[in-house]
Design a protein around this motif. Sequence first.
Motif, PDB file in Angstrom:
ATOM      1  N   ASN A  63       0.835  -1.192   0.000  1.00  0.00           N
ATOM      2  CA  ASN A  63       0.000   0.000   0.000  1.00  0.00           C
ATOM      3  C   ASN A  63       0.878   1.253   0.000  1.00  0.00           C
ATOM      4  OD1 ASN A  63      -1.505   2.256   1.673  1.00  0.00           O
ATOM      5  ND2 ASN A  63      -3.081   0.953   0.760  1.00  0.00           N
ATOM      6  N   THR A  64       0.554   2.196  -0.888  1.00  0.00           N
ATOM      7  CA  THR A  64       1.405   3.388  -1.031  1.00  0.00           C
ATOM      8  C   THR A  64       1.413   4.244   0.237  1.00  0.00           C
ATOM      9  OG1 THR A  64      -0.455   4.610  -2.001  1.00  0.00           O
ATOM     10  CG2 THR A  64       1.050   3.511  -3.513  1.00  0.00           C
ATOM     11  N   GLU A  65       0.293   4.329   0.923  1.00  0.00           N
ATOM     12  CA  GLU A  65       0.220   5.156   2.129  1.00  0.00           C
ATOM     13  C   GLU A  65       1.192   4.653   3.191  1.00  0.00           C
ATOM     14  OE1 GLU A  65      -3.103   6.810   5.351  1.00  0.00           O
ATOM     15  OE2 GLU A  65      -3.725   5.659   3.589  1.00  0.00           O
ATOM     16  N   GLU A  66       1.261   3.322   3.354  1.00  0.00           N
ATOM     17  CA  GLU A  66       2.154   2.744   4.350  1.00  0.00           C
ATOM     18  C   GLU A  66       3.621   2.925   3.950  1.00  0.00           C
ATOM     19  OE1 GLU A  66       1.086  -1.297   4.953  1.00  0.00           O
ATOM     20  OE2 GLU A  66      -1.010  -0.860   5.504  1.00  0.00           O
ATOM     21  N   VAL A  67       3.912   2.694   2.667  1.00  0.00           N
ATOM     22  CA  VAL A  67       5.302   2.821   2.206  1.00  0.00           C
ATOM     23  C   VAL A  67       5.778   4.272   2.317  1.00  0.00           C
ATOM     24  CG1 VAL A  67       6.860   2.560   0.235  1.00  0.00           C
ATOM     25  CG2 VAL A  67       5.094   0.844   0.674  1.00  0.00           C
ATOM     26  N   ASN A  68       4.938   5.236   1.882  1.00  0.00           N
ATOM     27  CA  ASN A  68       5.321   6.647   1.967  1.00  0.00           C
ATOM     28  C   ASN A  68       5.552   7.067   3.416  1.00  0.00           C
ATOM     29  OD1 ASN A  68       5.066   6.770  -0.800  1.00  0.00           O
ATOM     30  ND2 ASN A  68       3.024   7.699  -0.755  1.00  0.00           N
ATOM     31  N   LYS A  69       4.740   6.526   4.321  1.00  0.00           N
ATOM     32  CA  LYS A  69       4.910   6.830   5.743  1.00  0.00           C
ATOM     33  C   LYS A  69       6.232   6.263   6.258  1.00  0.00           C
ATOM     34  CE  LYS A  69       2.544   6.376  10.203  1.00  0.00           C
ATOM     35  NZ  LYS A  69       1.359   5.831  10.907  1.00  0.00           N
ATOM     36  N   ASP A  70       6.572   5.045   5.827  1.00  0.00           N
ATOM     37  CA  ASP A  70       7.854   4.446   6.226  1.00  0.00           C
ATOM     38  C   ASP A  70       9.028   5.268   5.681  1.00  0.00           C
ATOM     39  OD1 ASP A  70       6.528   2.422   7.522  1.00  0.00           O
ATOM     40  OD2 ASP A  70       6.662   0.995   5.835  1.00  0.00           O
ATOM     41  N   PHE A  71       8.859   5.813   4.475  1.00  0.00           N
ATOM     42  CA  PHE A  71       9.950   6.604   3.897  1.00  0.00           C
ATOM     43  C   PHE A  71      10.159   7.908   4.667  1.00  0.00           C
ATOM     44  CE2 PHE A  71      11.822   9.495   0.697  1.00  0.00           C
ATOM     45  CZ  PHE A  71      12.945   8.749   0.368  1.00  0.00           C
ATOM     46  N   VAL A  72       9.068   8.500   5.141  1.00  0.00           N
ATOM     47  CA  VAL A  72       9.199   9.702   5.973  1.00  0.00           C
ATOM     48  C   VAL A  72       9.998   9.374   7.229  1.00  0.00           C
ATOM     49  CG1 VAL A  72       7.937  11.372   7.388  1.00  0.00           C
ATOM     50  CG2 VAL A  72       7.110  10.805   5.105  1.00  0.00           C
ATOM     51  N   GLY A  73       9.702   8.214   7.850  1.00  0.00           N
ATOM     52  CA  GLY A  73      10.482   7.801   9.010  1.00  0.00           C
ATOM     53  C   GLY A  73      11.938   7.543   8.672  1.00  0.00           C
ATOM     54  N   PHE A  74      12.187   7.009   7.461  1.00  0.00           N
ATOM     55  CA  PHE A  74      13.563   6.771   7.019  1.00  0.00           C
ATOM     56  C   PHE A  74      14.311   8.098   6.849  1.00  0.00           C
ATOM     57  CE2 PHE A  74      16.508   5.587   3.422  1.00  0.00           C
ATOM     58  CZ  PHE A  74      17.371   4.821   4.205  1.00  0.00           C
ATOM     59  N   LEU A  75      13.629   9.121   6.349  1.00  0.00           N
ATOM     60  CA  LEU A  75      14.254  10.433   6.172  1.00  0.00           C
ATOM     61  C   LEU A  75      14.613  11.078   7.498  1.00  0.00           C
ATOM     62  CD1 LEU A  75      12.235  12.155   3.285  1.00  0.00           C
ATOM     63  CD2 LEU A  75      14.606  11.396   3.225  1.00  0.00           C
ATOM     64  N   LYS A  76      13.877  10.752   8.549  1.00  0.00           N
ATOM     65  CA  LYS A  76      14.160  11.364   9.851  1.00  0.00           C
ATOM     66  C   LYS A  76      15.542  10.969  10.366  1.00  0.00           C
ATOM     67  CE  LYS A  76       9.363  11.859  11.366  1.00  0.00           C
ATOM     68  NZ  LYS A  76       8.322  11.459  12.348  1.00  0.00           N
ATOM     69  N   ASP A  77      16.047   9.803   9.918  1.00  0.00           N
ATOM     70  CA  ASP A  77      17.399   9.410  10.323  1.00  0.00           C
ATOM     71  C   ASP A  77      18.452  10.355   9.752  1.00  0.00           C
ATOM     72  OD1 ASP A  77      16.317   7.263  11.645  1.00  0.00           O
ATOM     73  OD2 ASP A  77      16.646   5.850   9.992  1.00  0.00           O
ATOM     74  N   TYR A  78      18.119  11.047   8.628  1.00  0.00           N
ATOM     75  CA  TYR A  78      19.063  11.970   7.985  1.00  0.00           C
ATOM     76  C   TYR A  78      18.644  13.423   8.176  1.00  0.00           C
ATOM     77  CZ  TYR A  78      20.389   7.564   5.905  1.00  0.00           C
ATOM     78  OH  TYR A  78      20.786   6.261   5.732  1.00  0.00           O
TER      79      TYR A  78
END
Length: 622
Positions: free
Chosen positions: A347-362
């Motif tokens: 699901n795109t909503e879940e993946v996009n949300k995970d990517f936002v969390g991934f960006l927080k590491d940087y």
Amino acid sequence: MKTNFDLFHQWSKRTPVKYVKTSDEKVAVVYTRVSSKEQYDTNLSLDWQKKAIDEFAIRATIKTAAYFGGTYESAKTDGRKEFLRMLDYIKKNKEKVTHVLVYLLDRFSRSGDGAMRLSKELREKYGVTIIAVTQPIDTSNPGGVFQQNLQFLFSQYDNELRRQRAMAGIKEHLEQGIWCKRPPMGYSVIKEGKERRIVVNETGKKLRKAFEWKAQGIKNDQILQRLQAMGVEIYKQKLSMMFSNPFYCGVIADKMLNGKLAEGTHEKLISPEVFLQIHQVRAAAKGKYGVTHKKENEQYPLKLFMKCENCGIGYTGYVVKKKYKSGKVGKFHYYKCRSKGCNCNKNTEEVNKDFVGFLKDYTLLEHLLPPLLYHMNHVFDKHYESAAKQQKLCKDNLADIEKKISALEDDFYLDKKVPEDTYFRLRSKLGDQRTKIQEEISNLDIENSNLKTYFEWGMTISTKLATSWHSSDVPTKEKLQKLIFPEGVTYNREKEQFLTSKINFVFAPIAALNSITGGDKEKQDGINAVLSNWVGQTGFEPATSSSRTTHATGLRYCPKFLASSGSPLARGPDLRRDLENQLLLRRNDFLRAALLPEILIFGLQIYLKSILLNKLRFFQLF
């Protein structure tokens, strides 16, 4: 009672004083020109102008300081190379030059009111008078100024009449089908005596293939590749303009015809039928470039950028529609691996949300920003100190070269001390030296203050990476994610995690800094696991043989540049004590911030310079 005017003397007004020469000697510069290259090559007008001016100068006892022009320059505007060089010489030698000698006033300028303003400025600001040797006018009185201005206006009027006649002739030729302008790509002009013909050249024969391919429905991208393979360099927009130009099928369309068309006398590249067929193909494609452009769906910003961990193929997107009992239709968006049988759908909503969390590491933590900027400002100052000294030395050398050039010109033009061959040899040598120094200065011309400003701007943006990506449109999201992860990311569907093989060197250390938590400050093993490859030498308290690492950590750590003699810590006991107090209060923040300058300083110089040279393309994303 009589008013005492002495008390009001400070409010008295005076007429502005015009510039007056301190010497009575008459010194002139000479300007000659013709309007076109044909005149320059075929007649002796320039030699005749110079001879007449020299004879006038002898009769009027005027000394010649310099010659300018001697080439072909249009006088419709005053932006001529030799003309501007003459004006620059006058400004630099306003104490010496008293006159500008020309053959006719229209040799000086045909710009009308522009020439009037310029002559007034030369008279009143520099004390320089313009004299036409074939029509001398005394401009020391209003009558002479009026007469000279009238001649300037007549020169402009003559220019306008010539232009009107020329435009009428061009329009008449176009109505007869004769193209008298520069032909488009694929054509050449051949002159045989008085006859002028426009024919298809070798490039045109290759472009004929492009028209045939387009009529068959082949896309522009493929046509460009084929043309490049044939040795024809053309960009996409120009190719599209070529397909829209009826000139290639023998029809002339020009704005001077006011909406009318004419049958051209030039050679046709393609037939009218092929041109109309191409127009039908492009109209059916509903796009100027023959390709239908679909608007990117906001639900799929990671399409193709995100790759499947199993097969390494980029994800695409699709939508599933579901009709409810109420009659409403729901849409559910998914990312899908393009490999057959992979079944890595998410699901795109879940993946996009995970990517936002991934960006927080940087994403740089906001409380790290002040100490980071503090350390970086010092590193910038230290690094650009030597560059500033080199720049000052270059500017001093440039000033010396300018003085030598000015002295050489005075010796040659005014005092006649230097032979002509010696003058040109020395002038060329000094000119080369000046150009070399100017190039060196331009390479050093990076303002430290600007770099600090843009670095602060970039670091502030780095504190908002995740939120900026989430709130931006698809094109901006794609630019930002590609900036941080140049080679894209890999997604693990089962663990719902992102991985990447390459990170932009500016953002990579941020993740390491963010991984040091507050609890790590008392844990030697934990902090060393993160920072063992990042820290420098020990600072306040060196590591001992009993330490489990070769690096001091926590409160004992100080970066190498902070412990150096030129660092803020060494500038005075008060500043050192203040900084130590800050380290005691926020030791973990300053520890992490102090690491980054040593790691990134050389890389950031290249990065920030590229930002400045490319119009801040990174910052323009926001």
